[in-house]
Design a protein around this motif. Structure first.
Motif, PDB file in Angstrom:
ATOM      1  N   LEU A 236     -14.290   6.051  17.769  1.00 27.28           N
ATOM      2  CA  LEU A 236     -12.833   5.634  17.828  1.00 27.28           C
ATOM      3  C   LEU A 236     -12.599   5.214  16.367  1.00 27.28           C
ATOM      4  N   ILE A 237     -13.357   4.478  15.673  1.00 25.22           N
ATOM      5  CA  ILE A 237     -12.674   4.140  14.416  1.00 25.22           C
ATOM      6  C   ILE A 237     -12.719   5.158  13.609  1.00 25.22           C
ATOM      7  N   THR A 238     -13.691   6.303  13.709  1.00 20.83           N
ATOM      8  CA  THR A 238     -13.734   7.440  12.793  1.00 20.83           C
ATOM      9  C   THR A 238     -12.411   8.350  12.842  1.00 20.83           C
ATOM     10  N   PHE A 239     -12.139   8.232  14.272  1.00 22.15           N
ATOM     11  CA  PHE A 239     -10.750   8.897  14.868  1.00 22.15           C
ATOM     12  C   PHE A 239      -9.705   8.552  13.995  1.00 22.15           C
ATOM     13  N   HIS A 240      -9.320   7.296  14.209  1.00 22.07           N
ATOM     14  CA  HIS A 240      -8.282   6.510  13.867  1.00 22.07           C
ATOM     15  C   HIS A 240      -8.100   6.490  12.340  1.00 22.07           C
ATOM     16  N   ILE A 241      -9.342   6.346  11.609  1.00 17.13           N
ATOM     17  CA  ILE A 241      -9.286   6.463  10.015  1.00 17.13           C
ATOM     18  C   ILE A 241      -8.808   7.938   9.598  1.00 17.13           C
ATOM     19  N   ASP A 242      -9.253   9.080  10.385  1.00 22.43           N
ATOM     20  CA  ASP A 242      -8.718  10.327  10.252  1.00 22.43           C
ATOM     21  C   ASP A 242      -7.318  10.491  10.437  1.00 22.43           C
ATOM     22  N   ASP A 266      -7.253  -7.082  11.459  1.00 26.37           N
ATOM     23  CA  ASP A 266      -8.770  -8.032  11.171  1.00 26.37           C
ATOM     24  C   ASP A 266      -9.879  -7.059  11.306  1.00 26.37           C
ATOM     25  N   CYS A 267      -9.804  -5.795  10.707  1.00 26.54           N
ATOM     26  CA  CYS A 267     -10.853  -5.204  10.578  1.00 26.54           C
ATOM     27  C   CYS A 267     -11.499  -5.112   9.173  1.00 26.54           C
ATOM     28  N   ASN A 268     -12.602  -5.137   9.193  1.00 26.01           N
ATOM     29  CA  ASN A 268     -13.271  -5.358   7.804  1.00 26.01           C
ATOM     30  C   ASN A 268     -14.260  -4.238   7.346  1.00 26.01           C
ATOM     31  N   ASP A 269     -14.132  -3.009   8.204  1.00 20.17           N
ATOM     32  CA  ASP A 269     -14.934  -1.975   7.862  1.00 20.17           C
ATOM     33  C   ASP A 269     -14.539  -1.652   6.367  1.00 20.17           C
ATOM     34  N   GLU A 270     -15.758  -1.182   5.607  1.00 20.89           N
ATOM     35  CA  GLU A 270     -15.455  -0.690   4.293  1.00 20.89           C
ATOM     36  C   GLU A 270     -14.557   0.515   4.300  1.00 20.89           C
ATOM     37  N   ARG A 271     -14.485   1.594   5.281  1.00 16.42           N
ATOM     38  CA  ARG A 271     -13.815   2.656   5.344  1.00 16.42           C
ATOM     39  C   ARG A 271     -12.382   2.243   5.367  1.00 16.42           C
ATOM     40  N   VAL A 272     -12.166   1.116   6.174  1.00 14.41           N
ATOM     41  CA  VAL A 272     -10.666   0.606   6.316  1.00 14.41           C
ATOM     42  C   VAL A 272     -10.340   0.494   4.880  1.00 14.41           C
ATOM     43  N   LYS A 273     -10.927  -0.700   4.185  1.00 10.79           N
ATOM     44  CA  LYS A 273     -10.886  -1.079   2.786  1.00 10.79           C
ATOM     45  C   LYS A 273     -10.388  -0.150   1.930  1.00 10.79           C
ATOM     46  N   LEU A 274     -11.095   1.238   2.029  1.00  7.82           N
ATOM     47  CA  LEU A 274     -11.006   2.186   1.103  1.00  7.82           C
ATOM     48  C   LEU A 274      -9.476   2.960   1.362  1.00  7.82           C
ATOM     49  N   MET A 275      -9.423   2.944   2.656  1.00  3.81           N
ATOM     50  CA  MET A 275      -8.106   3.702   3.049  1.00  3.81           C
ATOM     51  C   MET A 275      -6.742   2.856   2.532  1.00  3.81           C
ATOM     52  N   LYS A 276      -7.054   1.494   2.632  1.00  6.15           N
ATOM     53  CA  LYS A 276      -5.958   0.635   2.026  1.00  6.15           C
ATOM     54  C   LYS A 276      -5.869   0.704   0.631  1.00  6.15           C
ATOM     55  N   ALA A 277      -6.985   1.014   0.077  1.00  3.01           N
ATOM     56  CA  ALA A 277      -6.800   1.102  -1.540  1.00  3.01           C
ATOM     57  C   ALA A 277      -5.984   2.596  -1.654  1.00  3.01           C
ATOM     58  N   LYS A 278      -6.483   3.683  -1.029  1.00  2.00           N
ATOM     59  CA  LYS A 278      -5.714   4.780  -1.305  1.00  2.00           C
ATOM     60  C   LYS A 278      -4.172   4.781  -0.980  1.00  2.00           C
ATOM     61  N   PHE A 279      -3.849   4.117   0.006  1.00  6.60           N
ATOM     62  CA  PHE A 279      -2.428   4.039   0.289  1.00  6.60           C
ATOM     63  C   PHE A 279      -1.556   3.334  -0.446  1.00  6.60           C
ATOM     64  N   THR A 286      -0.331  -0.607  -6.139  1.00 12.68           N
ATOM     65  CA  THR A 286      -1.223  -1.065  -7.240  1.00 12.68           C
ATOM     66  C   THR A 286      -1.788   0.108  -8.199  1.00 12.68           C
ATOM     67  N   LYS A 287      -1.921  -0.281  -9.521  1.00 16.49           N
ATOM     68  CA  LYS A 287      -2.293   1.075 -10.272  1.00 16.49           C
ATOM     69  C   LYS A 287      -3.907   0.590 -10.888  1.00 16.49           C
ATOM     70  N   ASP A 288      -4.213  -0.563 -10.316  1.00 13.39           N
ATOM     71  CA  ASP A 288      -5.735  -1.029 -10.674  1.00 13.39           C
ATOM     72  C   ASP A 288      -6.452  -1.120  -9.376  1.00 13.39           C
ATOM     73  N   LEU A 289      -7.495  -0.196  -9.058  1.00  9.62           N
ATOM     74  CA  LEU A 289      -8.305  -0.084  -7.922  1.00  9.62           C
ATOM     75  C   LEU A 289      -9.266  -1.111  -7.974  1.00  9.62           C
ATOM     76  N   SER A 290      -9.546  -1.683  -9.032  1.00  7.54           N
ATOM     77  CA  SER A 290     -10.752  -2.449  -9.356  1.00  7.54           C
ATOM     78  C   SER A 290     -10.868  -3.727  -8.437  1.00  7.54           C
ATOM     79  N   GLU A 291      -9.889  -4.059  -7.666  1.00  3.86           N
ATOM     80  CA  GLU A 291      -9.585  -5.163  -6.732  1.00  3.86           C
ATOM     81  C   GLU A 291     -10.352  -4.905  -5.516  1.00  3.86           C
ATOM     82  N   PHE A 292     -10.580  -3.422  -5.241  1.00  4.81           N
ATOM     83  CA  PHE A 292     -11.094  -3.027  -3.995  1.00  4.81           C
ATOM     84  C   PHE A 292     -12.444  -2.688  -4.167  1.00  4.81           C
ATOM     85  N   GLU A 293     -13.102  -2.897  -5.198  1.00  2.55           N
ATOM     86  CA  GLU A 293     -14.390  -2.741  -5.450  1.00  2.55           C
ATOM     87  C   GLU A 293     -15.348  -3.596  -4.776  1.00  2.55           C
TER      88      GLU A 293
END
Length: 293
Positions: A236-242, A266-279, A286-293
């Motif tokens: 389900l989380i894979t589907f929602h991320i897609d 309230d989701c702490n999955d790393e893939r969700v954090k990456l998606m947040k960084a992308k959008f 943001t122009k600095d992605l280092s805060e998501f590392e």
């Protein structure tokens, strides 16, 4: 000539030549005052902005309010719709028929019972049949859901004029609608033990992804249906991320924001954090992605 371009834009929209219409939209200047045209092109956020202004200027105009609510439904902005639900008993009968499906959809998606509104909506439209089928599946009334699916498919097949235009585009909504009903049948098969979730997912994966991801409206419909499958947590989380990634690529930011909030609160999955960084990067937040590392 902007007038000619605007007229041609309307013709293409009416003929459901969406790609041609979207191209003309770049040169036509009159679309800002025509929210119905923007609706035809599935430009729900832009259409809603127009309806909102018009309704604020004419608060007794039911057409403008209906348009605003319809666009809000397609943007999954349930909070905006909920503000008007208590007024439902005061609406005219015609207004009730127009907004009952919108309210039923909003109420279902916020965890309440949509039965009151389902009693009002017409049953001679494939989309209302689909909503009835979805709610029946929610309630585990699978035989009722199958009956609604059969009725919806029969209504879908009544008008085949879209296949005689000489272009594939007018036929896309009808084809997608039929595919959506079939996916509901797949979900019922899983719930009845006739298919496993893996078998259903294999069937869905074999389909062309283009019919799903080329248009945010169809993408939202498919997500709404497929969430009814009994997924594992990982599936389900894979589907929602897609799903939200497809919205990101389409730059459908209003729908993206509401969907991201609904699906990943309230989701702490790393893939969700990456998606947040992308959008945030895509939108210049943001122009600095280092805060998501």
């Amino acid at each position: 000539n902007n007038e000619y371009a605007s007229n041609l834009l309307r013709i293409n929209a009416l003929l459901k030549q969406k790609e041609a219409a979207l191209g003309l939209l770049q040169v036509a200047v009159s679309q800002d005052s025509n929210p119905g045209l923007l609706e035809t092109l599935s430009m729900w956020s832009q259409a809603r902005d127009v309806y909102k202004v018009k309704y604020e200027q004419n608060p007794k105009n039911e057409t403008f309010l209906t348009g605003f609510l319809k666009c809000s439904m397609h943007l999954e902005d349930w909070e905006s719709i909920e503000k008007y639900i208590d007024d439902f008993p005061t609406y005219s009968q015609d207004m009730k028929l127009k907004v009952a499906m919108i309210f039923a959809t909003a109420v279902r998606n916020t965890g309440d019972d949509p039965t009151e509104f389902l009693k009002v909506i017409k049953i001679d439209d494939p989309m209302t049949c689909m909503l009835h089928a979805i709610v029946s599946i929610d309630q585990n009334k699978l035989d009722d859901a199958m009956s609604w699916i059969r009725h919806g498919l029969a209504l879908t097949c009544l008008d085949m004029s879209c296949f005689s235009s000489g272009s594939y585009e007018p036929a896309i909504p009808t084809i997608c609608l039929a595919l959506n009903f079939q996916e509901l049948n797949d979900i019922i098969d899983q719930r009845k033990g006739k298919k496993t979730s893996e078998q259903v997912l294999a069937i869905w994966k074999a389909k062309s992804k283009d019919y799903i991801k080329r248009d945010a409206t169809q993408l939202r419909y498919v997500c709404q249906l497929r969430e009814l499958l009994q997924w594992s947590d990982e599936q389900l989380i894979t589907f929602h991320i897609d799903f939200v990634d497809s919205l990101r690529k389409l730059k459908e930011w209003t729908l993206f924001d509401h969907s991201f909030k609904r699906l990943f609160k309230d989701c702490n999955d790393e893939r969700v954090k990456l998606m947040k960084a992308k959008f945030q990067f895509d939108r210049g937040i943001t122009k600095d992605l280092s805060e998501f590392e």
